[in-house]
Design an enzyme around this catalytic site. Structure first.
Site, short mmCIF file in Angstrom:
data_model
loop_
_atom_site.label_atom_id
_atom_site.label_comp_id
_atom_site.label_asym_id
_atom_site.label_seq_id
_atom_site.Cartn_x
_atom_site.Cartn_y
_atom_site.Cartn_z
N SER A 114 0.82 -1.20 0.00
CA SER A 114 0.00 0.00 0.00
C SER A 114 0.86 1.27 0.00
CB SER A 114 -0.96 -0.05 1.19
OG SER A 114 -2.01 0.87 1.05
N ASP A 124 -5.87 -4.29 -2.26
CA ASP A 124 -4.92 -3.83 -1.26
C ASP A 124 -4.00 -4.94 -0.73
OD1 ASP A 124 -3.63 -2.56 0.81
OD2 ASP A 124 -5.44 -2.15 1.97
#
Length: 293
Positions: free
Chosen positions: A38, A167
């Site tokens: 991320s 993610d």
């Protein structure tokens, strides 16, 4: 020693990663590999591209100086034709195109492919339908970073190489375990944080959703730390800040400023201890060899 560094996920809280990279710059240490999830992948890409940490700091602060600048960059991510709109998957309430957003905010010094980076980089994503983590290290860089940063409900999933990716923090929020085969010395920076409060008030639905995600990721990190921890772990005080608090970038960096000196001391101490141990081993070997003669 071959140093590897893992930069975890945490949205705006991940700006604290910059302090550890500044510590490496001031110590004159260059990692052999960086891996990130991320926001860790985003900042890691800038550093792997050869940007000094101080330049990454300046760029991030410039990007998030005011709401007007942020809105202007986000406006650049809109589809400019009906065909682009349809190719993006059409209208989706509340979901942004992660790749377009990454392209709007990525420093221009970052190249288009992994192969052009100065330091090898691994980017963690989650394969949605395979229900597994995946590390991306070749090919198009921006789609990999977009996948790693595609927080569900905020960004739409990313299609890449026949997979639907979201993610990277979902499966591996702090991927230091991926460095064991390439590094003798591993550093991990955990910016996940956690819910803050005294229990006197119930969290809002959004706070409950984000807090639950933080708790899940912290559980994953803590389990991994029990199994095989990195050589150094840094956890800056970032829990007061939200995932999307990028407009508080200056405040986040100021609140975590002490991390740089903490990292410099810890890294120096570790390297000195390693050097001393190695020197003692050589002396024992030399003594043993002399005795055998």
């Amino acid at each position: 020693m071959r140093l590897g560094i893992a930069l975890g996920g945490g949205g705006a809280r991940g700006l604290a990663h910059i302090h550890v990279l500044e510590a490496l710059d001031e110590l004159g240490i260059r990692p052999v590999r960086i891996i990130g999830s991320s926001i860790g992948a985003i900042i890691g890409a800038g550093y792997a591209a050869g940007m000094p940490a101080r330049d990454i700091r300046a760029y991030m602060l410039d990007c998030f100086t005011s709401p007007r600048i942020v809105i202007g960059r986000l406006w650049q991510t809109r589809p400019v034709s009906l065909q682009e709109f349809l190719n993006d998957g059409g209208f989706r309430v509340g979901q942004l195109n992660a790749r377009r957003v990454i392209m709007a905010f990525m420093p221009p010094d970052v190249p288009l492919t992994f192969e052009e980076l100065q330091i090898p980089l691994g980017v963690m994503a989650t394969d949605f339908f395979a229900r597994s983590e995946c590390e991306i290290e070749t090919g198009d860089l921006r789609s990999a970073i977009a996948a790693s940063a595609a927080i569900p409900a905020v960004f739409r999933p990313v299609r890449r190489d026949g997979r639907v990716l979201v993610d990277g923090g979902i499966y591996n929020p702090l991927p230091f375990d991926r460095l064991k085969s390439v590094a003798d010395f591993t550093i991990a920076v955990d910016v996940n944080g956690g819910p803050e409060g005294d229990g006197s008030r119930l969290p809002t639905p959004v706070q409950a959703m984000i807090g639950a995600s933080q708790l899940t990721m912290q559980s994953i990190i803590d389990t991994k730390l029990k199994m095989a921890p990195p050589d150094l772990l840094f956890r800056p005080p970032v829990s007061l800040y939200g995932v999307l608090d990028f407009l508080r970038s200056s405040e986040i960096l100021s609140a975590t400023e002490g991390l740089k000196d903490e990292a410099k001391r810890a890294i120096t101490h570790h390297l000195e201890a390693h050097h001393k141990t190695g020197h003692e081993v050589l002396e024992r070997l030399a003594t043993a060899a002399a005795a055998s003669d």
